[in-house]
Design a protein around this motif. Structure first.
Motif, PDB file in Angstrom:
ATOM      1  N   ARG A  77      20.403 -90.537  -5.212  1.00 26.50           N
ATOM      2  CA  ARG A  77      19.650 -91.757  -5.489  1.00 26.50           C
ATOM      3  C   ARG A  77      20.367 -92.939  -4.881  1.00 26.50           C
ATOM      4  O   ARG A  77      21.597 -93.038  -4.946  1.00 26.50           O
ATOM      5  N   ILE A  78      19.601 -93.843  -4.249  1.00 23.15           N
ATOM      6  CA  ILE A  78      20.167 -95.113  -3.802  1.00 23.15           C
ATOM      7  C   ILE A  78      19.329 -96.240  -4.398  1.00 23.15           C
ATOM      8  O   ILE A  78      18.142 -96.074  -4.697  1.00 23.15           O
ATOM      9  N   SER A  79      19.953 -97.386  -4.570  1.00 21.72           N
ATOM     10  CA  SER A  79      19.249 -98.558  -5.072  1.00 21.72           C
ATOM     11  C   SER A  79      18.381 -99.161  -3.971  1.00 21.72           C
ATOM     12  O   SER A  79      18.710 -99.090  -2.785  1.00 21.72           O
ATOM     13  N   ARG A  80      17.266 -99.771  -4.367  1.00 18.41           N
ATOM     14  CA  ARG A  80      16.425-100.472  -3.408  1.00 18.41           C
ATOM     15  C   ARG A  80      16.922-101.870  -3.091  1.00 18.41           C
ATOM     16  O   ARG A  80      16.356-102.547  -2.222  1.00 18.41           O
ATOM     17  N   VAL A  81      17.974-102.320  -3.739  1.00 15.97           N
ATOM     18  CA  VAL A  81      18.463-103.680  -3.513  1.00 15.97           C
ATOM     19  C   VAL A  81      18.829-103.868  -2.033  1.00 15.97           C
ATOM     20  O   VAL A  81      19.667-103.153  -1.485  1.00 15.97           O
TER      21      VAL A  81
ATOM     22  N   GLY B  26       1.467 -83.302  -8.625  1.00 12.99           N
ATOM     23  CA  GLY B  26       0.716 -84.299  -9.380  1.00 12.99           C
ATOM     24  C   GLY B  26       1.561 -85.335 -10.077  1.00 12.99           C
ATOM     25  O   GLY B  26       2.805 -85.331 -10.002  1.00 12.99           O
ATOM     26  N   LEU B  27       0.878 -86.222 -10.788  1.00 18.21           N
ATOM     27  CA  LEU B  27       1.534 -87.345 -11.445  1.00 18.21           C
ATOM     28  C   LEU B  27       2.493 -86.914 -12.539  1.00 18.21           C
ATOM     29  O   LEU B  27       3.379 -87.678 -12.933  1.00 18.21           O
ATOM     30  N   ASP B  28       2.330 -85.696 -13.058  1.00 15.90           N
ATOM     31  CA  ASP B  28       3.183 -85.244 -14.144  1.00 15.90           C
ATOM     32  C   ASP B  28       4.484 -84.622 -13.650  1.00 15.90           C
ATOM     33  O   ASP B  28       5.308 -84.173 -14.459  1.00 15.90           O
ATOM     34  N   ALA B  29       4.710 -84.603 -12.349  1.00 17.49           N
ATOM     35  CA  ALA B  29       5.914 -83.968 -11.793  1.00 17.49           C
ATOM     36  C   ALA B  29       7.156 -84.808 -12.077  1.00 17.49           C
ATOM     37  O   ALA B  29       7.092 -86.042 -12.163  1.00 17.49           O
ATOM     38  N   ASP B  30       8.279 -84.135 -12.221  1.00 16.75           N
ATOM     39  CA  ASP B  30       9.573 -84.803 -12.335  1.00 16.75           C
ATOM     40  C   ASP B  30      10.000 -85.209 -10.924  1.00 16.75           C
ATOM     41  O   ASP B  30      10.286 -84.353 -10.083  1.00 16.75           O
ATOM     42  N   THR B  31      10.002 -86.505 -10.653  1.00 10.19           N
ATOM     43  CA  THR B  31      10.351 -86.987  -9.317  1.00 10.19           C
ATOM     44  C   THR B  31      11.693 -87.716  -9.292  1.00 10.19           C
ATOM     45  O   THR B  31      11.970 -88.518  -8.408  1.00 10.19           O
ATOM     46  N   SER B  32      12.532 -87.453 -10.295  1.00  8.85           N
ATOM     47  CA  SER B  32      13.916 -87.908 -10.219  1.00  8.85           C
ATOM     48  C   SER B  32      14.604 -87.151  -9.084  1.00  8.85           C
ATOM     49  O   SER B  32      14.046 -86.201  -8.519  1.00  8.85           O
ATOM     50  N   ALA B  33      15.815 -87.553  -8.756  1.00  6.92           N
ATOM     51  CA  ALA B  33      16.537 -86.858  -7.682  1.00  6.92           C
ATOM     52  C   ALA B  33      16.658 -85.371  -7.975  1.00  6.92           C
ATOM     53  O   ALA B  33      16.401 -84.519  -7.106  1.00  6.92           O
ATOM     54  N   GLN B  34      17.033 -85.032  -9.206  1.00  6.42           N
ATOM     55  CA  GLN B  34      17.161 -83.622  -9.556  1.00  6.42           C
ATOM     56  C   GLN B  34      15.793 -82.947  -9.574  1.00  6.42           C
ATOM     57  O   GLN B  34      15.658 -81.767  -9.218  1.00  6.42           O
ATOM     58  N   GLY B  35      14.759 -83.678  -9.944  1.00  7.27           N
ATOM     59  CA  GLY B  35      13.417 -83.140  -9.901  1.00  7.27           C
ATOM     60  C   GLY B  35      12.959 -82.840  -8.477  1.00  7.27           C
ATOM     61  O   GLY B  35      12.271 -81.846  -8.227  1.00  7.27           O
ATOM     62  N   LEU B  36      13.343 -83.697  -7.536  1.00  4.12           N
ATOM     63  CA  LEU B  36      13.015 -83.445  -6.128  1.00  4.12           C
ATOM     64  C   LEU B  36      13.704 -82.183  -5.624  1.00  4.12           C
ATOM     65  O   LEU B  36      13.112 -81.404  -4.861  1.00  4.12           O
ATOM     66  N   LEU B  37      14.943 -81.990  -6.029  1.00  2.00           N
ATOM     67  CA  LEU B  37      15.633 -80.740  -5.679  1.00  2.00           C
ATOM     68  C   LEU B  37      14.834 -79.553  -6.205  1.00  2.00           C
ATOM     69  O   LEU B  37      14.633 -78.558  -5.486  1.00  2.00           O
ATOM     70  N   GLN B  38      14.358 -79.653  -7.443  1.00  5.03           N
ATOM     71  CA  GLN B  38      13.594 -78.550  -8.020  1.00  5.03           C
ATOM     72  C   GLN B  38      12.304 -78.305  -7.234  1.00  5.03           C
ATOM     73  O   GLN B  38      11.886 -77.152  -7.052  1.00  5.03           O
TER      74      GLN B  38
ATOM     75  N   TRP C 219      14.503 -97.731  -7.267  1.00  2.58           N
ATOM     76  CA  TRP C 219      15.328 -96.654  -6.719  1.00  2.58           C
ATOM     77  C   TRP C 219      14.600 -95.905  -5.609  1.00  2.58           C
ATOM     78  O   TRP C 219      13.369 -95.897  -5.545  1.00  2.58           O
ATOM     79  N   ILE C 220      15.396 -95.245  -4.786  1.00  2.00           N
ATOM     80  CA  ILE C 220      14.889 -94.271  -3.823  1.00  2.00           C
ATOM     81  C   ILE C 220      15.634 -92.974  -4.096  1.00  2.00           C
ATOM     82  O   ILE C 220      16.848 -92.876  -3.864  1.00  2.00           O
ATOM     83  N   ASP C 221      14.933 -92.006  -4.652  1.00  2.49           N
ATOM     84  CA  ASP C 221      15.515 -90.691  -4.918  1.00  2.49           C
ATOM     85  C   ASP C 221      15.187 -89.770  -3.750  1.00  2.49           C
ATOM     86  O   ASP C 221      14.139 -89.901  -3.108  1.00  2.49           O
TER      87      ASP C 221
END
Length: 287
Positions: free
Chosen positions: A207-211, A64-76, A116-118
């Protein structure tokens, strides 16, 4: 964003791949299940690879929307899916200490923000970025490449010895495949979701930049072009990316399937099945 996805069953009875399209939170992923070497059949005839991919996909699609979706959050998230997979195997009587019995899955997931793209990844599902200047960047590392190469070399050895039937080549190569599975989530092997908590030490994230990024591609390894025996080593992920860029995703997959169909016994292009499952998500970021 414009999202194009496909999932095509290979030559096995079940499609053991799955795709994550949790668009509410911009979470996307590709999962590649692998059949256990000790045969398992589910209630509806499913293989362990199908069930592994399904457990992971269903969990990630309901985040859901409350999830940690940072790179480390995706690992979790991958670790939590791996824990669910362990519980499902226990319910089905799988001996967790026997790696040949384990249901396996490789995976790559991404979260896309405005800047960003995590990502997080385990195994050989890949993340590739396409830039506005036509640069191609293979973001993830194929952790299974060296292990797979030993399998292909053994397969080619069988062909050189005079074996020309795929079933016989499988039997000849199977001991090497078993050795490869023993390396899952070990220092000499690769990360894979198989219920083993040691995955935490082998999955990657970043994480990579979207630039400058105009599109990203998530793929299972079924989209790799098979290599002829003795061919000069090339970067399969770059070849894949060039094919998708030049032909388009669906046309590239159709071309690849035609190539595989031309070698049904897997002797011109050493590989363990005529056609692997193929799943991909192409995300155009400038639409």
């Amino acid at each position: 964003m414009k999202i194009t996805s496909l999932s095509v069953k290979g030559s096995s009875p079940w499609n053991e791949d799955a795709a994550v399209r949790n668009e509410d939170i911009r979470l996307f992923g590709v999962i590649d299940g692998a059949t256990s070497l000790v045969p398992f059949i589910g209630r509806k005839g499913e293989t362990g690879g199908v069930l592994a991919a399904r457990v992971i996909e269903e969990y990630l699609n309901r985040v859901g929307l409350d999830a940690d979706t940072s790179a480390q959050g995706l690992l979790q998230l991958l670790l939590e899916a791996n824990e669910l997979l362990q519980k499902e195997m226990e319910l089905n009587g799988i001996a967790l200490e026997q790696k040949e019995e384990l249901w396996n899955a490789c995976a790559v997931i991404v979260h896309i923000t405005d800047h960003w793209i995590d990502y997080a990844q385990a195994g050989d599902c890949m993340l590739i970025a396409f830039y506005e200047d036509n640069t191609i960047r293979v973001v993830t590392h194929d952790q299974l490449e060296q292990i797979d190469q030993l399998t292909f070399d053994k397969w080619a050895e069988g062909i050189a010895s005079g074996i020309v039937q795929r079933d016989e080549l499988w039997a000849y190569t199977k001991p090497q495949i078993i050795r490869g599975r023993q390396l899952a989530n070990t220092p000499g092997g690769n990360g894979v979701l198989n219920g083993d908590p040691a995955l935490a030490n082998y999955a990657e994230y970043g994480r990579i930049s979207r630039v400058g990024v105009k599109a990203v591609l998530l793929v299972s390894d079924g989209l790799y072009k098979p290599k002829a025996a003795g061919a000069v080593k090339t970067d399969g992920a770059v070849e894949l990316a060039l094919g998708v860029r030049d032909m388009g995703l669906k046309s590239y997959v159709d071309w690849l399937i035609d190539l595989e169909e031309s070698d049904p016994e897997c002797v011109q292009y050493p590989r363990v099945k005529k056609s692997d499952d193929k799943t991909a998500i192409y995300i155009d970021l400038v639409e």
